[in-house]
Design an enzyme around this catalytic site. Structure first.
Site, mmCIF file in Angstrom:
data_model
loop_
_atom_site.group_PDB
_atom_site.id
_atom_site.type_symbol
_atom_site.label_atom_id
_atom_site.label_comp_id
_atom_site.label_asym_id
_atom_site.label_seq_id
_atom_site.Cartn_x
_atom_site.Cartn_y
_atom_site.Cartn_z
ATOM 1 N N GLU A 64 -8.165 -2.851 -3.554
ATOM 2 C CA GLU A 64 -8.304 -2.277 -2.294
ATOM 3 C C GLU A 64 -8.096 -0.600 -2.421
ATOM 4 O OE1 GLU A 64 -4.872 -4.213 -0.202
ATOM 5 O OE2 GLU A 64 -3.409 -2.576 -0.894
ATOM 6 N N HIS A 66 -6.744 2.840 0.522
ATOM 7 C CA HIS A 66 -6.493 3.157 1.952
ATOM 8 C C HIS A 66 -5.829 4.446 2.152
ATOM 9 C CE1 HIS A 66 -2.723 1.747 -0.037
ATOM 10 N NE2 HIS A 66 -3.305 0.496 0.032
ATOM 11 N N HIS A 70 1.501 4.428 -1.894
ATOM 12 C CA HIS A 70 2.479 3.635 -2.269
ATOM 13 C C HIS A 70 3.500 4.184 -3.472
ATOM 14 C CE1 HIS A 70 0.564 0.125 -0.343
ATOM 15 N NE2 HIS A 70 -0.481 0.043 -1.205
ATOM 16 N N HIS A 104 -7.048 0.502 -6.328
ATOM 17 C CA HIS A 104 -5.671 0.018 -7.118
ATOM 18 C C HIS A 104 -5.636 -1.471 -7.076
ATOM 19 C CE1 HIS A 104 -4.309 0.774 -3.005
ATOM 20 N NE2 HIS A 104 -3.519 -0.372 -3.094
ATOM 21 N N CYS A 118 7.677 -1.890 -3.927
ATOM 22 C CA CYS A 118 6.406 -1.054 -3.228
ATOM 23 C C CYS A 118 7.034 -0.352 -2.213
ATOM 24 C CB CYS A 118 5.357 -1.926 -3.204
ATOM 25 S SG CYS A 118 4.020 -0.821 -2.259
HETATM 26 MN MN MN Z 1 -2.335 -1.100 -1.433
#
Ligand code: MN
Length: 153
Positions: A64, A66, A70, A104, A118
């Site tokens: 994914e 975005h 992270h 990632h 995370c």
């Molecule tokens: Mn992610």
């Protein structure tokens, strides 16, 4: 915050007092395999939250991207991660920063789980999944193609 305990002991096996174990994402919402999620810290007077994810041996997170970022610290096991066009082997205490819109994915080794912390914004955009075109572009790099096709078991 009166309702948040000051101290929660670890219970062994990467579980903590009063922390529920959840499925990683809703079943069927995105492709992934064998992952659990625990939210360790999340409170209304803090902008970030800290989660612990555990990928079972041979499992993987969703591929994914975005806008939100992270910050990841590996706590347990071994595996590999793809971040952008980079593939790395990962082991406990390694740190991984994922920039906005970088593809990632985390993959556990076939014989060991992969557990990681995370840190993420509480308010965040929804992850985007790769289109067929995105996948074709990613797979035009043979290393990434091999990573994405790598077998779990
Ligand atoms: Mn992610």
């Amino acid at each position: 915050m009166a309702d948040i305990p000051v101290y929660r002991a670890q219970k062994g096996d990467f579980r903590w007092d009063g922390v529920d174990l959840h499925a990683y994402k809703d079943e069927g919402s995105a492709p992934f395999k064998d992952i659990t999620r625990q939210t360790l810290f999340k409170r209304p007077d803090m902008a970030g939250e800290l989660r612990y994810f555990e990928v079972a041996p041979g499992g993987h997170s969703t591929l994914e991207r975005h806008q939100h970022v992270h910050a990841v610290m590996i706590l347990r096991g071994r595996g590999r991660c793809l971040v952008g066009a980079d593939i790395r082997t990962i082991e406990p205490l390694d740190l991984i920063s994922i920039d906005p819109m970088q593809w990632h994915q985390f993959r556990a080794a076939p014989d060991e789980p992969l557990g990681f912390l995370c840190m993420v914004d509480i308010e965040r955009d929804k992850p985007q999944l790769p289109t067929e075109d995105d996948l074709a572009e990613l797979a035009s790099n043979p290393e990434i193609a091999a990573f994405l096709a790598s077998h779990s078991h």
